[in-house]
Design a protein around this motif. Structure first.
Motif, mmCIF file in Angstrom:
data_model
loop_
_atom_site.group_PDB
_atom_site.id
_atom_site.type_symbol
_atom_site.label_atom_id
_atom_site.label_comp_id
_atom_site.label_asym_id
_atom_site.label_seq_id
_atom_site.Cartn_x
_atom_site.Cartn_y
_atom_site.Cartn_z
ATOM 1 N N PRO A 52 0.805 -1.222 0.000
ATOM 2 C CA PRO A 52 0.000 0.000 0.000
ATOM 3 C C PRO A 52 0.837 1.271 0.000
ATOM 4 N N TRP A 53 1.892 1.320 0.777
ATOM 5 C CA TRP A 53 2.709 2.532 0.826
ATOM 6 C C TRP A 53 3.381 2.811 -0.515
ATOM 7 N N LEU A 54 3.816 1.746 -1.207
ATOM 8 C CA LEU A 54 4.449 1.922 -2.511
ATOM 9 C C LEU A 54 3.428 2.315 -3.565
ATOM 10 N N ARG A 55 2.210 1.803 -3.449
ATOM 11 C CA ARG A 55 1.163 2.154 -4.400
ATOM 12 C C ARG A 55 0.827 3.645 -4.320
ATOM 13 N N VAL A 56 0.760 4.184 -3.093
ATOM 14 C CA VAL A 56 0.478 5.609 -2.920
ATOM 15 C C VAL A 56 1.568 6.456 -3.561
ATOM 16 N N LEU A 57 2.818 6.094 -3.309
ATOM 17 C CA LEU A 57 3.924 6.856 -3.893
ATOM 18 C C LEU A 57 3.966 6.716 -5.410
ATOM 19 N N ALA A 58 3.662 5.517 -5.906
ATOM 20 C CA ALA A 58 3.683 5.282 -7.355
ATOM 21 C C ALA A 58 2.640 6.143 -8.054
ATOM 22 N N LYS A 59 1.445 6.251 -7.472
ATOM 23 C CA LYS A 59 0.401 7.075 -8.075
ATOM 24 C C LYS A 59 0.839 8.535 -8.158
ATOM 25 N N ARG A 60 1.388 9.043 -7.089
ATOM 26 C CA ARG A 60 1.813 10.443 -7.077
ATOM 27 C C ARG A 60 2.888 10.692 -8.129
ATOM 28 N N TRP A 61 3.856 9.787 -8.208
ATOM 29 C CA TRP A 61 4.970 9.996 -9.133
ATOM 30 C C TRP A 61 4.533 9.826 -10.591
ATOM 31 N N ILE A 62 3.697 8.805 -10.870
ATOM 32 C CA ILE A 62 3.242 8.576 -12.244
ATOM 33 C C ILE A 62 2.378 9.737 -12.722
ATOM 34 N N ARG A 63 1.504 10.266 -11.856
ATOM 35 C CA ARG A 63 0.699 11.422 -12.268
ATOM 36 C C ARG A 63 1.594 12.621 -12.556
ATOM 37 N N LEU A 64 2.636 12.811 -11.751
ATOM 38 C CA LEU A 64 3.565 13.917 -11.983
ATOM 39 C C LEU A 64 4.255 13.763 -13.330
ATOM 40 N N ARG A 65 4.689 12.547 -13.663
ATOM 41 C CA ARG A 65 5.373 12.305 -14.936
ATOM 42 C C ARG A 65 4.436 12.546 -16.124
ATOM 43 N N LEU A 66 3.196 12.058 -16.015
ATOM 44 C CA LEU A 66 2.243 12.264 -17.104
ATOM 45 C C LEU A 66 1.886 13.731 -17.261
ATOM 46 N N SER A 67 1.685 14.421 -16.152
ATOM 47 C CA SER A 67 1.323 15.834 -16.198
ATOM 48 C C SER A 67 2.466 16.685 -16.730
ATOM 49 N N ALA A 68 3.701 16.208 -16.559
ATOM 50 C CA ALA A 68 4.869 16.944 -17.041
ATOM 51 C C ALA A 68 5.074 16.773 -18.546
ATOM 52 N N GLY A 69 4.274 15.918 -19.176
ATOM 53 C CA GLY A 69 4.347 15.764 -20.631
ATOM 54 C C GLY A 69 5.139 14.578 -21.099
ATOM 55 N N LEU A 70 5.556 13.679 -20.185
ATOM 56 C CA LEU A 70 6.264 12.492 -20.623
ATOM 57 C C LEU A 70 5.357 11.619 -21.476
ATOM 58 N N ASN A 71 5.947 10.941 -22.438
ATOM 59 C CA ASN A 71 5.202 10.071 -23.328
ATOM 60 C C ASN A 71 4.553 8.936 -22.549
ATOM 61 N N VAL A 72 3.346 8.560 -22.950
ATOM 62 C CA VAL A 72 2.625 7.495 -22.261
ATOM 63 C C VAL A 72 3.405 6.190 -22.288
ATOM 64 N N SER A 73 4.010 5.871 -23.421
ATOM 65 C CA SER A 73 4.770 4.622 -23.498
ATOM 66 C C SER A 73 5.956 4.631 -22.552
ATOM 67 N N THR A 74 6.595 5.799 -22.372
ATOM 68 C CA THR A 74 7.710 5.898 -21.428
ATOM 69 C C THR A 74 7.232 5.689 -19.997
ATOM 70 N N VAL A 75 6.116 6.314 -19.650
ATOM 71 C CA VAL A 75 5.567 6.162 -18.302
ATOM 72 C C VAL A 75 5.114 4.730 -18.068
ATOM 73 N N THR A 76 4.620 4.081 -19.108
ATOM 74 C CA THR A 76 4.253 2.673 -18.978
ATOM 75 C C THR A 76 5.472 1.832 -18.612
ATOM 76 N N GLY A 77 6.621 2.179 -19.192
ATOM 77 C CA GLY A 77 7.854 1.495 -18.815
ATOM 78 C C GLY A 77 8.213 1.728 -17.350
ATOM 79 N N TYR A 78 8.010 2.965 -16.876
ATOM 80 C CA TYR A 78 8.242 3.253 -15.451
ATOM 81 C C TYR A 78 7.309 2.404 -14.585
ATOM 82 N N MET A 79 6.066 2.264 -15.037
ATOM 83 C CA MET A 79 5.088 1.482 -14.277
ATOM 84 C C MET A 79 5.528 0.028 -14.171
#
Length: 502
Positions: free
Chosen positions: A325-352
């Motif tokens: 649960p703690w990692l899921r909360v942090l992952a959501k915050r970081w992934i939303r930040l990356r997507l909002s910053a304009g990173l490509n969806v495929s790149t963020v999918t790799g981060y996921m």
């Protein structure tokens, strides 16, 4: 067709019924929907037998003519089409009285019941000769016909149909006249029957069909929609939202695994699509809706950087695969930040994928070792890198096709075995242009370029590199592409951005 009655009473959250009633247009809010054969989404292929307007299924024939074809020993289709036999039920003219000017149905000896009685009282002479000279019955200069497709006269003033159709009406349980007329006119044609569904569930499916039709991206045959409705009816739900998407997945799991030719899987996909469409109508879209979910539907988020030439609206990010649960909360915050910053969806999918793999590692070492971010130190990361390296060293099977297999594929006679012209063209592009499957399937409609010497090039989007590219092609590929463009325009009269629409 009769418009479905407006449901009354409580149907879930306040205002939900109003949303559905406002969203579903009258042409879809019917008890039975009869799609037009030429509809680009809901349409269907006609049986090739002359005079038959029913939908093609087996061997390109309708169900009735396919049964005759099998009964005749499965002859060559050209031979069968030359002599398919008499018209199917509902397609041929009912036999009428042979007396000139009489349009009552024949009841024996080629005569209607009234003329047969007169013929019998005349000593039963030759029926054909007697009919040719028989006088018309008094009061039979009539044109009363309730059923538009039947040219026979109504046999009795108390009946609504000719004698033959009146008997059929009684055999069907004497349904409402309008319903019986609609049944006769649509017999053998594709239809979507919304009757028998709970009021809200009926509106939900009607809205899903309307939405799929408006999108014009994926075909939805009537029999596929009907099968999805049947599955929902068997679950006795009042709304598609009675089950979570995960529960529907479990319910539909056996069907998705054993479907013939992937058909059952398409039915399951449509049912899940219908649930998603209604949930989107209810909740809306955007970060306020998606962030709290453990599975983000990227198609519900606007403004994302998508490099692919054809966006994948059904793509998802699965945070439910992160078990801490703690990692899921942090992952959501970081992934939303990356997507909002304009990173490509495929790149963020790799981060996921990397975060999910790290979650698997934490599960392997045990929950007592790492309870939160504070326990992630250098020593733990070194253990993770060693664990990750071990995974990467696992032997993988070769993925390339053997040369003798490719030689067989490239043979013109084998290429001509394709029954789908679009699939054949994709195969040619893969062989001669060296594209990946994902790049070939996402080629845009206006994909042809020419240089100063008028030499043709195929323009496509390289999904891996995230940029457009071009490759020279021969005249055969160019001609095939132009033929495919014409096929697309014939089916999608308003145009389509893709060379190979789904």
């Amino acid at each position: 067709m009769t418009v479905a009655p407006v449901p009354t009473g409580p149907l879930g959250r306040s205002g939900l019924l109003e949303k559905l009633l406002a969203a579903v247009r009258p042409e879809f809010r019917v008890e039975m929907l009869f799609p037009d054969a030429d509809d680009p989404v809901l349409g269907w292929k006609r049986c090739p037998v002359s005079g038959c307007n029913r939908a093609a299924h087996e061997q390109g024939l309708c169900t009735g003519h396919a049964q005759r074809w099998r009964r005749d020993g499965r002859p060559d289709l050209a031979v069968f089409l030359a002599d398919p036999g008499p018209p199917l039920r509902g397609l041929g003219e009912l036999t009428h009285c042979t007396v000139p000017g009489c349009r009552f149905g024949a009841a024996g000896k080629g005569l209607c019941s009234r003329h047969r009685d007169k013929w019998s009282r005349s000593g039963r002479p030759d029926p054909a000769a007697w009919a040719a000279s028989a006088p018309p019955l008094p009061g039979t200069d009539r044109t009363d016909r309730t059923l538009p497709t039947c040219s026979l006269w109504v046999g009795n003033a108390s009946n609504a149909f000719c004698n033959s159709h009146h008997n059929r009406w009684r055999q069907h349980g004497q349904p409402p006249v309008d319903d019986f007329i609609a049944e006769c006119q649509s017999f053998g044609l594709p239809r979507v029957d919304f009757r028998g569904l709970a009021p809200q569930l009926r509106l939900e499916f009607q809205y899903a069909v309307q939405t799929r039709r408006d999108e014009q991206t994926v075909t939805a045959p009537a029999r596929m929609i009907a099968a999805a409705i049947r599955w929902a009816r068997e679950e006795h739900v009042a709304s598609l939202l009675d089950y979570s998407a995960e529960r529907w997945q479990r319910v539909l799991g056996p069907y998705q695994r054993c479907g013939s030719g992937g058909y059952d899987k398409r039915v399951a996909v449509f049912l899940l699509y219908a649930r998603d469409a209604f949930e989107t109508l209810r909740d809306g879209t955007g970060w306020e809706v998606e962030y709290a979910r453990d599975v983000w539907r990227l198609g519900k988020l606007t403004g994302l950087n998508r490099s692919a030439s054809r966006p994948r609206p059904r793509s998802e990010l699965h945070f439910d695969h992160i078990t801490q649960p703690w990692l899921r909360v942090l992952a959501k915050r970081w992934i939303r930040l990356r997507l909002s910053a304009g990173l490509n969806v495929s790149t963020v999918t790799g981060y996921m994928q990397a975060l999910t793999r790290f979650s698997e590692f934490l599960t392997a070492v045990g929950p007592t070792v790492v309870r939160g971010l504070a326990d992630v130190d250098r020593a733990l990361l070194e253990r993770y890198l060693a664990w990750l390296t071990d995974l990467r060293r696992r032997t993988r099977l070769a993925r390339h096709l053997a040369e003798h297999i490719m030689t067989q594929v490239e043979q013109p006679t084998n290429l001509d075995r394709w029954t789908d012209s679009a699939a054949r063209l994709i195969t040619l592009i893969l062989i001669r242009c060296g594209l990946r499957v994902s790049d070939a399937c996402t080629i845009r409609f206006d994909c042809l370029l020419h240089d100063g010497q008028r030499a043709p090039y195929l323009r496509y989007f390289n999904n891996k590199m995230g940029r457009e590219a071009a490759v020279p092609i021969d005249e055969e590929i160019e001609a095939e592409i132009r033929a495919q463009q014409q096929r697309v325009l014939q089916r999608w009269t308003d145009g389509n951005p893709h060379l190979f629409p789904v």
